[in-house]
Design an enzyme around this catalytic site. Structure first.
Site, short mmCIF file in Angstrom:
data_model
loop_
_atom_site.label_atom_id
_atom_site.label_comp_id
_atom_site.label_asym_id
_atom_site.label_seq_id
_atom_site.Cartn_x
_atom_site.Cartn_y
_atom_site.Cartn_z
N CYS B 86 1.10 -1.13 0.20
CA CYS B 86 0.11 -0.08 -0.10
C CYS B 86 0.86 1.28 0.27
CB CYS B 86 -1.01 -0.01 1.10
SG CYS B 86 -2.07 1.04 0.67
N HIS B 203 -3.53 -5.81 0.95
CA HIS B 203 -2.57 -6.06 2.43
C HIS B 203 -2.76 -7.21 2.47
CE1 HIS B 203 -2.35 -1.78 3.83
NE2 HIS B 203 -3.62 -0.91 3.40
N GLU B 205 -0.46 -8.52 5.36
CA GLU B 205 -1.12 -8.81 6.93
C GLU B 205 -2.01 -8.73 7.22
OE1 GLU B 205 -0.53 -5.96 4.59
OE2 GLU B 205 -0.96 -3.55 5.76
#
Lengths: 84, 228
Positions: B86, B203, B205
């Protein structure tokens, strides 16, 4: 003192959705004669007066190329004037 | 295998990345402060998501001049693995480690939603645990994620198999309806020529534990853990 007036805008062909939205809003408000609209960022950079004009120009172009604009998507114009 | 997660002022996914690496995968991981000027010994550097320096000027444009960045550029140029997620992707782009630019979404809205991604290249250190063409799910959360590059760069990315992920529908079809931001070729993530630097808008994560609906993002970190 030198005053550099810098305008950074998108290059032709890069979608500027903010400009499209504003243009659409203006037309909706009845401003039918608007053919195009661009957005951009305006910077004023003040430089020490002991620089010669060519030194000031060199510095400003370097700043524009390196930081203030992203050459992949943006172009810029510079006006350098002597100011109080 | 040791990971380093860079912390810029305004990073807000640094802890998520650290958490996944340390607590979910049990990997060695340390934070790296943006003002550091030397880099400790790491195998992988993570540039996390967030709004470094308030996204002032352009997203990533100020972070790219942070004191630690010359060290990270040097690390990448020597072949060290770097993943930018990002805002981290935006920083990599501004730093010139990846080609093109990320501009505001074509619809001018911040998009926070789950998306499907096609693993376009699974033969990289970041994607090796995925199958070729596998469809995975993870969230995006950005306003400035529309990937733009000139046609010759796009062709180069395709020819050199440097597109890692593309937005697709649940069946893996890459089409306009599945494109959340107007990105060219539905690009969600790309690699540098040497394929040791990956930038991606989604994302991973945030999709690394079953309680978060998807664990598909784990594959990227697992790939890295298994890499040389």
């Amino acid at each position: 003192m030198w005053l550099a007036k810098i305008v950074v805008t998108y290059k032709k062909g890069i979608l500027d959705p903010e400009a499209k939205t504003i243009q659409h809003a203006l037309v909706t408000l009845g401003y039918q004669n608007i053919e195009g609209l661009e957005t951009g960022k305006y910077f004023e950079v003040r430089l020490k007066s002991d620089l010669k004009r060519n030194q000031a120009e060199k510095l400003i172009y370097e700043i524009c190329d390196r930081v203030l604009s992203n050459p992949v998507i943006q172009k810029y114009s510079v006006e350098l004037v002597e100011a109080e | 295998m040791k990971f380093g997660v860079v912390v810029f002022p305004g990073s807000n996914c640094d802890h998520d990345a650290y958490h996944v690496l340390k607590h979910v995968l049990g990997a060695r991981v340390e934070y790296i402060w943006h003002k550091d000027t030397t880099l400790r010994l790491f195998d992988v550097i993570v540039l996390p998501g967030g709004f470094s320096y308030g996204d002032y000027l352009r997203a990533g444009a100020v972070a790219r001049f942070a004191p630690i960045m010359p060290e990270i550029m040097h690390f990448a140029e020597k072949g060290g693995k770097v993943i930018g997620i990002c805002n981290g992707f935006q920083i990599l782009m501004e730093a010139g480690l990846l080609p093109g630019a990320l501009i505001p979404n074509d619809h001018m809205r911040f998009r926070c939603q789950e998306v499907y991604l096609k693993v376009t290249n699974n033969a990289t250190a970041f994607t090796r645990v995925y199958d070729a063409g596998q469809v995975i799910k993870m969230p995006i959360a950005h306003y400035c994620g529309q990937y733009f590059a000139e046609d010759d760069i796009l062709k180069q990315l395709q020819d050199q198999e440097r597109i890692a992920f593309q937005y697709c529908d649940s069946k893996g079809e890459i089409n306009a309806a599945a494109n959340p931001n107007g990105s060219k070729l539905n690009i969600a993530g790309i690699l540098n020529e040497e394929k040791n630097v990956l930038g991606m808008m989604p994302h991973p994560e945030r999709a690394a534990e079953s309680i978060l609906d998807s664990e598909d993002g784990l594959g990227i970190f697992k790939s890295l853990l298994g890499s040389d």
